[in-house]
Write a protein that holds these residues in place. Structure first.
Motif, PDB file in Angstrom:
ATOM      1  N   ALA A 127      -4.952  -0.431  -7.343  1.00 47.76           N
ATOM      2  CA  ALA A 127      -4.129   0.298  -6.378  1.00 47.76           C
ATOM      3  C   ALA A 127      -4.418  -0.163  -4.952  1.00 47.76           C
ATOM      4  O   ALA A 127      -3.508  -0.245  -4.119  1.00 47.76           O
ATOM      5  N   THR A 128      -5.682  -0.475  -4.673  1.00 44.43           N
ATOM      6  CA  THR A 128      -6.043  -0.978  -3.351  1.00 44.43           C
ATOM      7  C   THR A 128      -5.304  -2.273  -3.041  1.00 44.43           C
ATOM      8  O   THR A 128      -4.773  -2.461  -1.940  1.00 44.43           O
ATOM      9  N   LEU A 129      -5.254  -3.174  -4.019  1.00 43.95           N
ATOM     10  CA  LEU A 129      -4.591  -4.457  -3.816  1.00 43.95           C
ATOM     11  C   LEU A 129      -3.091  -4.296  -3.614  1.00 43.95           C
ATOM     12  O   LEU A 129      -2.434  -5.180  -3.045  1.00 43.95           O
ATOM     13  N   ALA A 130      -2.520  -3.177  -4.076  1.00 40.79           N
ATOM     14  CA  ALA A 130      -1.094  -2.928  -3.897  1.00 40.79           C
ATOM     15  C   ALA A 130      -0.778  -2.371  -2.512  1.00 40.79           C
ATOM     16  O   ALA A 130       0.388  -2.204  -2.169  1.00 40.79           O
ATOM     17  N   THR A 131      -1.825  -2.098  -1.713  1.00 39.12           N
ATOM     18  CA  THR A 131      -1.635  -1.641  -0.334  1.00 39.12           C
ATOM     19  C   THR A 131      -1.933  -2.808   0.602  1.00 39.12           C
ATOM     20  O   THR A 131      -2.086  -3.946   0.174  1.00 39.12           O
ATOM     21  N   ASP A 132      -2.050  -2.521   1.891  1.00 40.98           N
ATOM     22  CA  ASP A 132      -2.372  -3.586   2.852  1.00 40.98           C
ATOM     23  C   ASP A 132      -3.873  -3.683   3.110  1.00 40.98           C
ATOM     24  O   ASP A 132      -4.309  -4.335   4.053  1.00 40.98           O
ATOM     25  N   ARG A 133      -4.658  -3.027   2.252  1.00 42.24           N
ATOM     26  CA  ARG A 133      -6.111  -3.049   2.418  1.00 42.24           C
ATOM     27  C   ARG A 133      -6.728  -4.138   1.566  1.00 42.24           C
ATOM     28  O   ARG A 133      -6.233  -4.476   0.485  1.00 42.24           O
ATOM     29  N   ALA A 134      -7.835  -4.695   2.041  1.00 42.00           N
ATOM     30  CA  ALA A 134      -8.613  -5.637   1.239  1.00 42.00           C
ATOM     31  C   ALA A 134      -9.555  -4.844   0.334  1.00 42.00           C
ATOM     32  O   ALA A 134      -9.837  -3.665   0.572  1.00 42.00           O
ATOM     33  N   LEU A 135     -10.053  -5.505  -0.701  1.00 39.43           N
ATOM     34  CA  LEU A 135     -10.914  -4.851  -1.696  1.00 39.43           C
ATOM     35  C   LEU A 135     -12.309  -5.450  -1.636  1.00 39.43           C
ATOM     36  O   LEU A 135     -12.464  -6.667  -1.680  1.00 39.43           O
ATOM     37  N   LEU A 136     -13.323  -4.584  -1.555  1.00 36.80           N
ATOM     38  CA  LEU A 136     -14.719  -5.009  -1.600  1.00 36.80           C
ATOM     39  C   LEU A 136     -15.346  -4.459  -2.868  1.00 36.80           C
ATOM     40  O   LEU A 136     -15.412  -3.246  -3.070  1.00 36.80           O
ATOM     41  N   LEU A 137     -15.789  -5.355  -3.745  1.00 31.99           N
ATOM     42  CA  LEU A 137     -16.490  -4.967  -4.965  1.00 31.99           C
ATOM     43  C   LEU A 137     -17.983  -5.028  -4.688  1.00 31.99           C
ATOM     44  O   LEU A 137     -18.529  -6.097  -4.411  1.00 31.99           O
ATOM     45  N   LEU A 138     -18.631  -3.892  -4.759  1.00 29.26           N
ATOM     46  CA  LEU A 138     -20.038  -3.770  -4.384  1.00 29.26           C
ATOM     47  C   LEU A 138     -20.858  -3.362  -5.598  1.00 29.26           C
ATOM     48  O   LEU A 138     -20.419  -2.550  -6.416  1.00 29.26           O
TER      49      LEU A 138
ATOM     50  N   GLU B  24       5.984 -10.489 -20.304  1.00 27.53           N
ATOM     51  CA  GLU B  24       7.187 -10.333 -21.122  1.00 27.53           C
ATOM     52  C   GLU B  24       7.500  -8.863 -21.395  1.00 27.53           C
ATOM     53  O   GLU B  24       8.668  -8.451 -21.402  1.00 27.53           O
ATOM     54  N   HIS B  25       6.454  -8.058 -21.608  1.00 26.99           N
ATOM     55  CA  HIS B  25       6.656  -6.640 -21.948  1.00 26.99           C
ATOM     56  C   HIS B  25       6.521  -5.721 -20.734  1.00 26.99           C
ATOM     57  O   HIS B  25       6.622  -4.501 -20.893  1.00 26.99           O
ATOM     58  N   ASP B  26       6.314  -6.285 -19.573  1.00 27.09           N
ATOM     59  CA  ASP B  26       6.057  -5.485 -18.366  1.00 27.09           C
ATOM     60  C   ASP B  26       7.379  -5.131 -17.678  1.00 27.09           C
ATOM     61  O   ASP B  26       7.988  -5.964 -17.012  1.00 27.09           O
ATOM     62  N   ASP B  27       7.808  -3.887 -17.842  1.00 21.01           N
ATOM     63  CA  ASP B  27       9.062  -3.453 -17.221  1.00 21.01           C
ATOM     64  C   ASP B  27       8.816  -2.475 -16.078  1.00 21.01           C
ATOM     65  O   ASP B  27       9.731  -1.773 -15.634  1.00 21.01           O
ATOM     66  N   ARG B  28       7.601  -2.408 -15.587  1.00 18.04           N
ATOM     67  CA  ARG B  28       7.265  -1.476 -14.505  1.00 18.04           C
ATOM     68  C   ARG B  28       7.394  -2.169 -13.154  1.00 18.04           C
ATOM     69  O   ARG B  28       7.375  -3.398 -13.063  1.00 18.04           O
ATOM     70  N   PRO B  29       7.516  -1.383 -12.072  1.00 16.72           N
ATOM     71  CA  PRO B  29       7.688  -1.987 -10.741  1.00 16.72           C
ATOM     72  C   PRO B  29       6.501  -2.870 -10.359  1.00 16.72           C
ATOM     73  O   PRO B  29       5.344  -2.509 -10.612  1.00 16.72           O
ATOM     74  N   ARG B  30       6.802  -4.007  -9.744  1.00 16.12           N
ATOM     75  CA  ARG B  30       5.757  -4.934  -9.308  1.00 16.12           C
ATOM     76  C   ARG B  30       5.749  -5.010  -7.786  1.00 16.12           C
ATOM     77  O   ARG B  30       6.812  -5.178  -7.174  1.00 16.12           O
ATOM     78  N   PRO B  31       4.595  -4.903  -7.167  1.00  8.40           N
ATOM     79  CA  PRO B  31       4.527  -5.097  -5.715  1.00  8.40           C
ATOM     80  C   PRO B  31       5.026  -6.497  -5.349  1.00  8.40           C
ATOM     81  O   PRO B  31       4.963  -7.423  -6.164  1.00  8.40           O
ATOM     82  N   PRO B  32       5.507  -6.694  -4.126  1.00 12.31           N
ATOM     83  CA  PRO B  32       6.015  -8.012  -3.711  1.00 12.31           C
ATOM     84  C   PRO B  32       4.973  -9.107  -3.905  1.00 12.31           C
ATOM     85  O   PRO B  32       3.810  -8.960  -3.505  1.00 12.31           O
TER      86      PRO B  32
END
Length: 370
Positions: free
Chosen positions: A81-92, A33-41
């Motif tokens: 930020a990683t998730l907003a790109t075309d890269r996958a994320l690995l949490l190690l 509701e309060h989020d007025d910032r750009p959202r990735p597709p």
């Protein structure tokens, strides 16, 4: 399996462990509701709002978002930020560093669904990542759309959602490699039907891996290149770890209708202190070097010890968490090897715990169960 929006899903209050998007639905709705910032597709929230959901913070209406992760904010910003790109994320990270916890909450905030999960084990088959078949239909009709059984990965690609992979390095190498085409081409071929599934915008993958599993099923260089890796550390300070344990025990205790934890804060700090000193090999004041046991003594294990102690206090005590309620759990967590770990524990008990005047009740309780 039903998704959080499916009609057959139980209400969050009725299930033992609600999904993150169910348990924190109000916070996610207020953030949106309060989020007025750009959202990735395909995203439900902006990267800023996703990070706020994870780290906590105030909203313009005066309400507060509770923190889900206690640690460096920059790590969460890099992950988002990683998730907003075309890269996958690995949490190690080592066991107990909240990899699964962060993965679930990231998926909940980004796509509103954390249930598209592939659990990695030594027996995970290729079909768990790609797709399978309803063999009754396959035999009756041959390969067809109706006979195809979607994997969580295929479903995430169709919906433009986050797919999660737990314990990636536990999966056999040939199963891991089925991810290469998915992550590089964003396409899942179905040669039996002479077709393919192309990922919808918003699709991404979050995988977790235990860095103590190195050498089990190492990631190939080709697959590793398709991930951005974020290493989650152990809590930096004892206060941070106490806060993490307290928060999680509160949540678990509420679901199990156990006593509230503030009365047991002293015991939480003792358990955290014991775990940190033994896994670090030195006492908190830096004066005494210690031998470390074979186990990990992670934050997750500390949460388990305290939760079990609360159950003992609730059902066999006066409802107040005391040293006798956590002693058995601590000994069980430390003494994994009955020979070498028992020596380490006895030495710690006699040279460290015994010398702390305000730990006498803890010393006696541990001696009784040791």
């Amino acid at each position: 399996m039903t998704t959080p929006s499916s009609p057959g899903t139980s209400s969050p209050a009725a299930v033992l462990r609600p999904h993150a998007e169910q348990l924190h639905a109000d916070e996610l709705a207020r953030l949106a509701e309060h989020d007025d910032r750009p959202r990735p597709p395909g995203w439900r929230l902006s990267p800023w709002a996703v990070t706020t959901y994870l780290m906590g913070g105030g909203l313009p209406d005066g309400s507060e978002v509770t923190p889900k992760y206690v640690g460096p904010r920059r790590l969460m910003e890099v992950a988002v930020a990683t998730l907003a790109t075309d890269r996958a994320l690995l949490l190690l990270g080592v066991p107990g560093t909240a990899k699964t916890w962060v993965s679930e909450h990231l998926a909940a905030a980004v796509s509103g669904d954390s249930t598209l999960l592939v659990q990695g084990t030594a027996g995970t088959a290729e079909e768990a990542v790609r797709y399978g078949w309803n063999y009754a239909r396959l035999l009756a009709e041959g390969p067809s759309e109706r006979a195809l059984v979607e994997s969580p990965m295929m479903r995430a690609m169709r919906l433009g959602s986050v797919a999660r992979i737990e314990e990636l390095t536990r999966m056999p190498g040939d199963v891991q490699d089925t991810l290469i085409t998915i992550l590089s081409e964003k396409t899942l071929p179905v040669p039996e039907l002479n077709t393919e599934v192309q990922a919808t915008k918003g699709f991404t993958v979050i995988a977790t891996a235990n860095d103590r599993d190195r050498g089990v099923n190492e990631l190939s260089s080709a697959l590793r290149r398709r991930f951005n890796t974020v290493v989650l550390p152990l809590p930096e300070s004892a206060d941070d770890e106490v806060e993490i344990v307290s928060r999680r025990v509160d949540q678990i205790g509420t679901a199990l209708e156990l006593p509230e934890t503030p009365a047991g804060l002293e015991e939480i700090r003792r358990v955290v202190t014991v775990f940190r000193e033994l896994r670090g090999g030195v006492t908190g004041d830096g004066r005494t070097k210690l031998k470390s046991p074979s186990g990990t003594l992670s934050t997750a294990e500390a949460i388990s010890v305290i939760t079990n102690g609360l159950a003992l206090a609730a059902h066999f005590g006066d409802g107040v968490l005391r040293a006798a309620d956590v002693a058995g759990g601590i000994v069980g967590a430390v003494v994994q090897d009955p020979v070498s770990d028992r020596v380490v524990w006895q030495e710690y008990l006699e040279t460290v715990v015994r010398e702390r005047p305000d730990w006498r009740d803890f010393y006696r309780a541990c001696r009784e169960v040791s």
